[in-house]
Design a protein around this motif. Structure first.
Motif, mmCIF file in Angstrom:
data_model
loop_
_atom_site.group_PDB
_atom_site.id
_atom_site.type_symbol
_atom_site.label_atom_id
_atom_site.label_comp_id
_atom_site.label_asym_id
_atom_site.label_seq_id
_atom_site.Cartn_x
_atom_site.Cartn_y
_atom_site.Cartn_z
ATOM 1 N N TYR A 103 1.156 -1.224 -0.273
ATOM 2 C CA TYR A 103 0.350 -0.947 0.254
ATOM 3 C C TYR A 103 0.594 0.864 -0.271
ATOM 4 C CZ TYR A 103 -4.525 -1.529 0.018
ATOM 5 O OH TYR A 103 -6.079 -2.278 0.010
ATOM 6 N N GLU A 104 0.440 2.364 -0.716
ATOM 7 C CA GLU A 104 1.122 3.478 -1.235
ATOM 8 C C GLU A 104 0.414 4.281 -0.286
ATOM 9 O OE1 GLU A 104 1.990 4.143 -4.842
ATOM 10 O OE2 GLU A 104 2.553 2.358 -4.976
ATOM 11 N N PHE A 105 1.356 5.473 0.611
ATOM 12 C CA PHE A 105 0.964 6.799 1.375
ATOM 13 C C PHE A 105 1.401 7.944 1.237
ATOM 14 C CE2 PHE A 105 0.404 9.467 4.888
ATOM 15 C CZ PHE A 105 -1.200 9.637 4.664
ATOM 16 N N ARG A 106 1.301 8.797 1.325
ATOM 17 C CA ARG A 106 1.493 10.387 0.983
ATOM 18 C C ARG A 106 1.261 11.230 1.866
ATOM 19 N NH1 ARG A 106 2.031 14.175 -3.567
ATOM 20 N NH2 ARG A 106 3.656 15.448 -3.293
ATOM 21 N N ASN A 107 1.730 12.038 2.708
ATOM 22 C CA ASN A 107 1.849 13.062 3.741
ATOM 23 C C ASN A 107 1.899 14.297 2.801
ATOM 24 O OD1 ASN A 107 0.708 15.157 5.280
ATOM 25 N ND2 ASN A 107 2.579 14.521 6.431
ATOM 26 N N VAL A 108 0.621 14.487 1.458
ATOM 27 C CA VAL A 108 0.533 16.195 1.344
ATOM 28 C C VAL A 108 -0.037 17.456 2.025
ATOM 29 C CG1 VAL A 108 -0.351 14.748 -0.630
ATOM 30 C CG2 VAL A 108 -1.937 15.543 0.406
ATOM 31 N N GLN A 109 0.086 16.950 3.193
ATOM 32 C CA GLN A 109 0.005 18.683 4.451
ATOM 33 C C GLN A 109 1.499 19.383 4.487
ATOM 34 O OE1 GLN A 109 -2.744 17.617 7.503
ATOM 35 N NE2 GLN A 109 -2.211 15.360 6.692
ATOM 36 N N SER A 110 1.281 19.740 5.162
ATOM 37 C CA SER A 110 2.569 20.708 5.157
ATOM 38 C C SER A 110 2.663 21.011 6.630
ATOM 39 C CB SER A 110 2.806 22.678 5.021
ATOM 40 O OG SER A 110 1.196 23.094 5.389
ATOM 41 N N ARG A 111 2.758 19.965 7.328
ATOM 42 C CA ARG A 111 2.709 19.203 8.550
ATOM 43 C C ARG A 111 2.508 17.616 9.021
ATOM 44 N NH1 ARG A 111 -2.164 17.559 11.480
ATOM 45 N NH2 ARG A 111 -3.323 17.280 10.430
ATOM 46 N N ARG A 112 3.443 17.678 10.184
ATOM 47 C CA ARG A 112 3.252 16.444 10.868
ATOM 48 C C ARG A 112 1.968 15.521 11.066
ATOM 49 N NH1 ARG A 112 7.472 14.598 15.221
ATOM 50 N NH2 ARG A 112 9.005 15.276 14.177
ATOM 51 N N MET A 113 1.570 14.122 10.731
ATOM 52 C CA MET A 113 0.843 13.943 10.944
ATOM 53 C C MET A 113 1.240 12.225 11.559
ATOM 54 S SD MET A 113 -0.667 12.155 7.619
ATOM 55 C CE MET A 113 -1.933 11.468 8.281
ATOM 56 N N VAL A 114 0.392 12.176 12.499
ATOM 57 C CA VAL A 114 0.201 10.343 12.888
ATOM 58 C C VAL A 114 -1.096 10.144 12.865
ATOM 59 C CG1 VAL A 114 0.072 9.629 15.606
ATOM 60 C CG2 VAL A 114 1.946 11.300 14.960
ATOM 61 N N ALA A 115 -1.113 8.521 11.997
ATOM 62 C CA ALA A 115 -2.568 8.407 11.300
ATOM 63 C C ALA A 115 -2.224 6.692 11.813
ATOM 64 C CB ALA A 115 -2.144 8.479 10.266
ATOM 65 N N GLN A 116 -3.282 5.969 11.211
ATOM 66 C CA GLN A 116 -3.467 4.808 11.456
ATOM 67 C C GLN A 116 -4.701 4.487 10.862
ATOM 68 O OE1 GLN A 116 -3.882 3.537 15.637
ATOM 69 N NE2 GLN A 116 -3.876 0.668 14.406
ATOM 70 N N ALA A 117 -4.914 2.892 9.972
ATOM 71 C CA ALA A 117 -5.657 2.275 8.945
ATOM 72 C C ALA A 117 -6.384 1.184 9.930
ATOM 73 C CB ALA A 117 -4.976 1.624 8.159
ATOM 74 N N ILE A 118 -7.457 1.288 9.150
ATOM 75 C CA ILE A 118 -7.793 -0.398 10.550
ATOM 76 C C ILE A 118 -8.851 -1.348 8.858
ATOM 77 C CG2 ILE A 118 -10.147 -0.257 11.064
ATOM 78 C CD1 ILE A 118 -8.565 0.936 13.405
ATOM 79 N N PRO A 119 -8.545 -1.718 8.883
ATOM 80 C CA PRO A 119 -9.418 -2.729 7.898
ATOM 81 C C PRO A 119 -11.104 -3.558 8.096
ATOM 82 C CG PRO A 119 -7.810 -4.563 9.515
ATOM 83 C CD PRO A 119 -8.003 -2.687 9.641
ATOM 84 N N SER A 120 -11.306 -4.331 6.791
ATOM 85 C CA SER A 120 -12.655 -4.364 6.570
ATOM 86 C C SER A 120 -12.726 -5.145 5.183
ATOM 87 C CB SER A 120 -13.568 -3.096 6.946
ATOM 88 O OG SER A 120 -13.660 -2.348 5.292
ATOM 89 N N TYR A 121 -13.906 -6.275 5.259
ATOM 90 C CA TYR A 121 -13.519 -7.112 5.148
ATOM 91 C C TYR A 121 -14.637 -7.597 3.990
ATOM 92 C CZ TYR A 121 -9.769 -8.374 7.398
ATOM 93 O OH TYR A 121 -7.734 -8.203 8.607
ATOM 94 N N ALA A 122 -14.603 -7.939 3.132
ATOM 95 C CA ALA A 122 -16.118 -8.054 1.985
ATOM 96 C C ALA A 122 -15.973 -10.027 1.517
ATOM 97 C CB ALA A 122 -16.774 -6.980 1.263
ATOM 98 N N PRO A 123 -17.206 -10.634 1.969
ATOM 99 C CA PRO A 123 -18.220 -10.346 2.581
ATOM 100 C C PRO A 123 -16.977 -10.487 4.584
ATOM 101 C CG PRO A 123 -17.173 -12.982 1.608
ATOM 102 C CD PRO A 123 -16.520 -11.430 1.135
ATOM 103 N N MET A 124 -17.638 -10.321 4.754
ATOM 104 C CA MET A 124 -17.801 -10.248 6.414
ATOM 105 C C MET A 124 -17.358 -11.703 6.628
ATOM 106 S SD MET A 124 -20.374 -8.114 8.031
ATOM 107 C CE MET A 124 -19.865 -8.545 10.359
ATOM 108 N N GLN A 125 -17.555 -13.197 6.259
ATOM 109 C CA GLN A 125 -17.462 -13.762 7.174
ATOM 110 C C GLN A 125 -15.847 -14.785 6.304
ATOM 111 O OE1 GLN A 125 -20.277 -16.549 4.207
ATOM 112 N NE2 GLN A 125 -18.199 -17.298 3.211
ATOM 113 N N ALA A 126 -15.409 -13.445 5.672
ATOM 114 C CA ALA A 126 -13.613 -13.600 5.155
ATOM 115 C C ALA A 126 -13.014 -13.167 5.963
ATOM 116 C CB ALA A 126 -13.836 -12.863 3.850
ATOM 117 N N GLY A 127 -13.661 -12.244 6.806
ATOM 118 C CA GLY A 127 -12.900 -11.827 8.220
ATOM 119 C C GLY A 127 -11.728 -12.803 8.862
ATOM 120 N N SER A 128 -12.806 -13.384 9.631
ATOM 121 C CA SER A 128 -12.210 -14.836 10.125
ATOM 122 C C SER A 128 -11.192 -15.812 9.701
ATOM 123 C CB SER A 128 -13.037 -15.739 11.020
ATOM 124 O OG SER A 128 -13.889 -16.419 10.254
ATOM 125 N N HIS A 129 -10.997 -15.724 7.658
ATOM 126 C CA HIS A 129 -10.217 -16.390 7.109
ATOM 127 C C HIS A 129 -8.570 -15.969 6.801
ATOM 128 C CE1 HIS A 129 -12.971 -20.091 7.767
ATOM 129 N NE2 HIS A 129 -14.028 -19.328 7.472
#
Length: 190
Positions: A103-129
């Protein structure tokens, strides 16, 4: 018998003990290999052996289900002024097969940032596998103004996933931690 003679005799005994310890340590490796081969407890050493006539023999991962293929699609959502996207839109994988995507990320802001990603899955039953072995979503990231990064996601899809699931979508929502969020868009007034 004098003190000097006793010291020489003690020195001789200690030299014999030291030589015996060295010999034992030197013989320990072949002894260990022989015991493990005889009992079959060192399974990992089997992969290190060369099969006669096939010098480049690689053990086959028997946990991979090659009888089916699953399409894994990648999606990226972000809330804020930065660029976030998968390095590729989809891959074809066999259940049980280790796969890595970026995955690619670029901070285009003029300030420092702290960030985090949250995953989700579709279909839902795939998440546990969907077993992630390495993921940037496990921790927060600090990015300087204009900084770009690539992060890997290494995963294995459990072969016990239902056979009727042929496509899985892995979606990440990337958000700033502790920062101000842009206002949600307003809908049409009624």
């Amino acid at each position: 018998m004098g003190l000097r003679a006793e010291n020489r005799r003690m020195l001789g005994k200690l030299a014999v003990v030291a030589a015996g310890m060295f010999a034992f340590g030197y013989a320990l490796i072949p002894l260990y290999q022989a015991i493990c081969e005889a009992t079959g407890i060192n399974i990992l050493s089997l992969a290190e052996r060369q099969v006669p006539g096939n010098a480049a023999a690689t053990p086959v991962n028997t946990q991979v289900d090659r009888s089916r293929t699953i399409t894994v699609e990648f999606d990226a959502n972000s809330r804020g002024p930065w660029e976030f996207k998968p390095g590729q839109r989809s891959v074809q994988v066999h259940p049980g097969e280790l796969t890595t995507v970026m995955y690619e990320f670029r901070n285009v802001q003029s300030r420092r940032m702290v960030a985090q990603a949250i995953p989700s899955y579709a279909p839902m039953q795939a998440g546990s596998h969907f077993n992630k072995l390495q993921c940037f979503c496990f921790e927060q990231h600090t990015l300087e103004p204009g900084e770009s990064r690539q992060w890997p996601v290494a995963f294995v899809i459990d072969p016990r996933l239902s056979r009727d699931v042929t496509t899985i979508t892995l979606s990440y929502t990337f958000f700033e931690v502790g920062g101000s969020f842009p206002a949600a868009p307003k809908g049409p007034s009624t």
